[in-house]
Scaffold this motif. Structure first.
Motif, short mmCIF file in Angstrom:
data_model
loop_
_atom_site.label_atom_id
_atom_site.label_comp_id
_atom_site.label_asym_id
_atom_site.label_seq_id
_atom_site.Cartn_x
_atom_site.Cartn_y
_atom_site.Cartn_z
N MET A 1 -86.78 -0.46 -82.90
CA MET A 1 -87.24 -1.03 -82.72
C MET A 1 -87.67 -0.93 -81.46
SD MET A 1 -88.26 -4.69 -83.75
CE MET A 1 -89.80 -5.81 -83.46
N LYS A 2 -88.63 -1.00 -80.87
CA LYS A 2 -89.15 -0.57 -79.39
C LYS A 2 -89.15 -1.53 -77.97
CE LYS A 2 -92.58 2.20 -80.13
NZ LYS A 2 -94.78 3.00 -79.65
N PRO A 3 -88.26 -1.71 -77.71
CA PRO A 3 -87.91 -2.62 -76.28
C PRO A 3 -89.07 -3.32 -76.24
CG PRO A 3 -86.31 -0.87 -75.96
CD PRO A 3 -87.56 -0.14 -76.82
N CYS A 4 -89.15 -4.65 -76.12
CA CYS A 4 -90.32 -5.61 -75.85
C CYS A 4 -90.40 -5.87 -74.38
CB CYS A 4 -90.25 -6.55 -76.52
SG CYS A 4 -91.87 -7.34 -76.37
N ILE A 5 -91.07 -6.14 -73.69
CA ILE A 5 -91.38 -6.35 -72.09
C ILE A 5 -91.89 -7.22 -71.68
CG2 ILE A 5 -91.25 -5.87 -69.47
CD1 ILE A 5 -89.88 -3.28 -70.51
N ALA A 6 -91.58 -8.38 -71.70
CA ALA A 6 -93.08 -9.42 -70.98
C ALA A 6 -92.85 -9.50 -69.56
CB ALA A 6 -92.12 -10.63 -71.32
N LEU A 7 -94.49 -8.99 -69.14
CA LEU A 7 -94.39 -8.52 -67.82
C LEU A 7 -95.84 -9.99 -66.56
CD1 LEU A 7 -95.05 -7.01 -65.43
CD2 LEU A 7 -96.59 -5.71 -66.65
N THR A 8 -95.67 -10.19 -65.19
CA THR A 8 -96.70 -10.90 -65.83
C THR A 8 -97.65 -10.91 -64.79
OG1 THR A 8 -94.52 -12.84 -63.91
CG2 THR A 8 -96.66 -12.73 -63.25
N LYS A 9 -98.51 -11.21 -65.22
CA LYS A 9 -99.76 -10.93 -65.05
C LYS A 9 -100.10 -11.10 -63.34
CE LYS A 9 -101.69 -13.32 -68.06
NZ LYS A 9 -103.16 -14.34 -68.47
N GLY A 10 -101.27 -10.14 -63.56
CA GLY A 10 -101.82 -10.59 -61.55
C GLY A 10 -101.37 -10.04 -60.94
N ARG A 11 -100.58 -9.79 -59.60
CA ARG A 11 -100.43 -9.16 -58.56
C ARG A 11 -98.87 -8.25 -58.64
NH1 ARG A 11 -96.26 -9.94 -54.85
NH2 ARG A 11 -96.12 -12.42 -55.94
N VAL A 12 -97.72 -8.58 -59.41
CA VAL A 12 -97.27 -8.34 -59.93
C VAL A 12 -96.74 -6.87 -61.51
CG1 VAL A 12 -94.45 -8.98 -60.99
CG2 VAL A 12 -95.20 -10.45 -59.29
N GLU A 13 -97.83 -7.68 -61.91
CA GLU A 13 -98.65 -6.79 -63.29
C GLU A 13 -98.95 -5.53 -62.13
OE1 GLU A 13 -102.04 -5.53 -65.96
OE2 GLU A 13 -101.54 -8.06 -65.19
N PHE A 88 -91.13 -4.72 -55.21
CA PHE A 88 -92.22 -5.11 -54.98
C PHE A 88 -91.87 -6.37 -55.20
CE2 PHE A 88 -90.74 -3.38 -58.99
CZ PHE A 88 -91.78 -4.61 -60.12
N GLY A 89 -93.12 -7.19 -54.94
CA GLY A 89 -93.44 -8.71 -55.08
C GLY A 89 -92.87 -10.06 -54.09
N HIS A 90 -92.47 -8.97 -52.75
CA HIS A 90 -91.91 -9.95 -52.07
C HIS A 90 -92.73 -10.66 -51.23
CE1 HIS A 90 -88.70 -6.50 -51.71
NE2 HIS A 90 -89.06 -5.84 -51.79
#
Length: 206
Positions: A1-13, A88-90
């Protein structure tokens, strides 16, 4: 099964996609996802959510890994494994006040989305303050007289400047971080280890 990654929307995305592409992963399905909140690539499943919700999905095992701002981890202290900082995201946490206005000698009133971080910061300074929790546009609080100052994330300082505020004190530097579900790290070790290793090698990618 593929790993699932939760990603913060917006600038960080957006910053993550540049970083992910630099690691030679396919980002095309993620760039052209439209309004989809769940996207599958050849190697991963992605879910897109607000920062604090990313930690919830990871904590409860819906997602194996997550990309979230360190400020969210500091404020909410979710039960996740914080693996490593990302390049990133500094941003920085700061106290901001109205330009040219005196910092009052009485018990100060501070507005913030980050009430726990704010409370801890002033506790360490030995100062007692009244804290008001706001969910958005905290810059309004001093302007409208609700608070003497705010505690908020500052990246460029443009929003503060446009609303007549200036940074009085800076006290934390943050970046985006890779987090993981504790059980997933054990159960899916063989699948996740190569991914985490690639992220580690790419720490300096800009």
């Amino acid at each position: 099964m593929k790993p699932c990654i939760a990603l913060t929307k917006g600038r960080v995305e957006k910053q993550f996609l540049d970083y992910f592409k630099a690691l030679d992963y396919d980002v095309e399905p993620l760039i052209n996802k439209g309004r989809k909140l769940r996207v599958e690539t050849e190697e991963f499943q992605f879910v897109f959510a607000k920062g604090v919700d990313v930690t919830t999905y990871v904590e409860h095992g819906i997602a194996d890994l997550g990309i979230v701002g360190e400020d969210i981890l500091a404020e909410f202290k979710p039960d996740v494994y914080s693996l490593l900082p990302l390049p990133f995201g500094h941003c920085r946490m700061a106290v901001a006040v109205e330009k040219g206005k005196e910092w009052p000698n009485r018990k100060r009133r501070i507005a913030s989305k980050y009430t726990n971080i704010t409370k801890e910061y002033f506790r360490q300074k030995g100062e007692s303050v009244d804290i008001f929790k706001l969910e958005g546009s905290v810059e309004l609080a001093p302007i409208l007289g609700l608070a003497d100052g705010i505690v908020d994330i500052v990246e460029t300082g443009t929003t503060l400047k446009e609303n007549g505020l200036v940074v009085k004190e800076e006290f934390h530097q943050y970046s985006a971080r890779l987090i993981a579900n504790r059980s997933s790290l054990k159960i899916k070790r063989d699948v996740l280890a190569p991914v985490i290793e690639k992220f580690q090698k790419g720490e300096t990618v800009s």
